[in-house]
Design an enzyme around this catalytic site. Structure first.
Site, short mmCIF file in Angstrom:
data_model
loop_
_atom_site.label_atom_id
_atom_site.label_comp_id
_atom_site.label_asym_id
_atom_site.label_seq_id
_atom_site.Cartn_x
_atom_site.Cartn_y
_atom_site.Cartn_z
N TYR A 1 -10.29 -8.48 5.24
CA TYR A 1 -9.96 -9.74 4.58
C TYR A 1 -10.16 -10.95 5.49
CZ TYR A 1 -8.68 -7.79 0.16
OH TYR A 1 -8.74 -7.18 -1.05
N TYR B 1 -12.44 10.26 3.81
CA TYR B 1 -13.11 9.20 3.03
C TYR B 1 -13.36 7.93 3.83
CZ TYR B 1 -13.06 12.51 -0.61
OH TYR B 1 -13.34 13.66 -1.31
N HIS C 1 0.81 -1.23 0.00
CA HIS C 1 0.00 0.00 0.00
C HIS C 1 0.84 1.28 0.00
CE1 HIS C 1 -3.86 -2.14 1.67
NE2 HIS C 1 -3.30 -2.79 0.67
N GLU D 1 -13.36 1.66 -4.35
CA GLU D 1 -14.12 2.91 -4.48
C GLU D 1 -13.62 3.79 -5.62
OE1 GLU D 1 -13.60 4.86 -0.70
OE2 GLU D 1 -14.98 3.49 0.34
CA LIG Z 1 -14.24 5.24 1.72
#
Ligand SMILES: [Ca+2]
Length: 397
Positions: free
Chosen positions: A291, A280, A185, A270
């Site tokens: 997961y 967000y 990430h 998204e």
């Molecule tokens: Ca979001």
């Protein structure tokens, strides 16, 4: 964006899929065969309802609806950019190589002078874009992961690219991601928009930093072209928006809006409209689950978080976002394309801020890592992994 509008969008999609499955002719959007019929009445800014020129072609292969050509292959390609004013396409490979492809000759040269990268997990050489003065001075921006005493960190560098000699010169690191352990990430997608360098920064799989204002993980950033916090940013820092997980796509829509595609947890990918100073929700809210199967509250109207304009359940792992501006697919001007990694697909979305809705999708038969629009309006697709193909999509004639 109200949560109910999101829900409505999703229900519309379910309805459209169900309609196709039952072979009903009750949905007007299923009437036309091609995804790029310029006779469609839709235009940027029109209602998303009924604007789709293409059938919901779930299951169709790219070659069914596009004139598709192959232009060789690359080794774990991660990003690509057409270089304005030149006949070159610049492609990054995650292992650290930067490849310069002559679009007329097809010849590929490896660029020298590239940085050493942390090539582990999801890390490596990431994005590469021309700067706004590229045509005058060769300025390019690159992002990559590098080793750090605390583990690894993403960085952004600026340098000058000499296309004649295929060399990268004067490379200088202008921004650093908070270092931490782990190999995932990083995100690190780049976009120059409105005179500023916008950058996505993933949560490094640490989750909670995405809700904190004292670090630059799980966020989008707005920087000066020198990598400093841009003046007027909402928290008086480099942060522009927070609460993101793994945002691997960022694009401007030509109407003054920035959009981000991001990988959520299971079932929570998204597409988000970026609104300065917004949160967000990750990891406090998501349309997906962790997961390990544990629950996360859905986005709701009351939670104070910005809900997605569109989301994917099940996940497709969006790895790239392109907002089309060209002439070759005239009905697609100002609409979005998302490439799916695990979804192995190309998804077309109508966008009309703050709304977005999936319009059509194609089976790419491979993980899609990068998308780019060529100067002539063709859509170029780069597959992920070893030997990933470079493809060109044009309208069928
Ligand atoms: Ca979001």
């Amino acid at each position: 964006m109200s949560f109910f509008a999101v829900r409505l969008t999703y229900m519309r999609r379910i309805f459209a899929i169900a309609t196709v499955m039952t072979m009903s002719l009750g949905v007007s959007t299923c009437a036309q065969a091609t995804p790029f019929d310029s006779s469609s009445s839709s235009s940027p800014g029109s209602s998303l309802e009924g604007s789709s020129p293409g059938s919901s072609t779930s299951g169709s292969a790219l070659a069914d609806d596009f004139n598709l050509s192959e232009h060789g292959s690359f080794d774990e390609g991660w990003a690509m950019s057409f270089l304005p004013g030149t006949p070159y396409l610049l492609i990054s490979e995650r292992g650290g190589a930067l490849q310069l492809r002559g679009q007329e000759s097809g010849r590929v040269r490896q660029v020298s002078g590239t940085p050493e990268v942390y090539y582990e997990g999801q890390g490596g050489l990431h994005d590469v874009i021309p700067g706004p003065t590229f045509e005058e001075d060769g300025t390019v921006y690159l992002s990559w992961a590098r080793e750090h005493p605390e583990g690894a960190q993403g960085v952004v560098g600026r340098g000058t690219l000499d296309t004649e000699n295929a060399t990268l010169n004067d490379l200088e690191v202008i921004w650093e991601q908070a270092p931490t352990s782990g190999e995932g990430h990083f995100a690190l997608r780049l976009l120059v928009y409105d005179g500023f360098l916008h950058l996505t920064s993933g949560d490094r799989q640490k989750m909670s930093p995405a809700q904190e204002l004292d670090n630059n993980l799980g966020a989008t950033l707005r920087l000066t072209l020198d990598g400093e916090p841009a003046p007027g940013n909402p928290w008086d820092s480099e942060l522009w928006t927070i609460g993101h997980r793994n945002p691997l796509g960022i694009a401007a829509d030509g109407e003054g809006n920035l959009w981000v595609s991001e990988m959520g947890p299971r079932g929570g990918d998204e597409l988000n409209l970026l609104v300065e100073g917004s949160n967000y929700g990750w990891p406090e809210a998501s349309m997906g689950v962790h997961y390990d199967g544990s629950a996360i509250p859905d986005h709701s109207e009351e939670d104070g978080f910005q809900a997605p304009s569109e989301y994917w359940a099940p996940s497709i792992s969006p790895g790239s976002l392109l907002i089309y501006q060209g002439d070759l697919f005239p009905d697609w001007q100002g609409t979005a394309l998302v490439g799916g990694l695990s979804g192995q697909n190309l998804v077309h979305l109508r966008i009309d801020a703050p709304e977005a809705a999936i319009d059509a999708e194609w089976d790419a038969g491979a993980r899609v890592r990068a998308l780019a629009e060529a100067p002539d309006g063709a859509i170029w697709v780069l597959e992920d992994g070893a030997g990933g193909r470079l493809l060109e999509l044009r309208p069928q004639t």
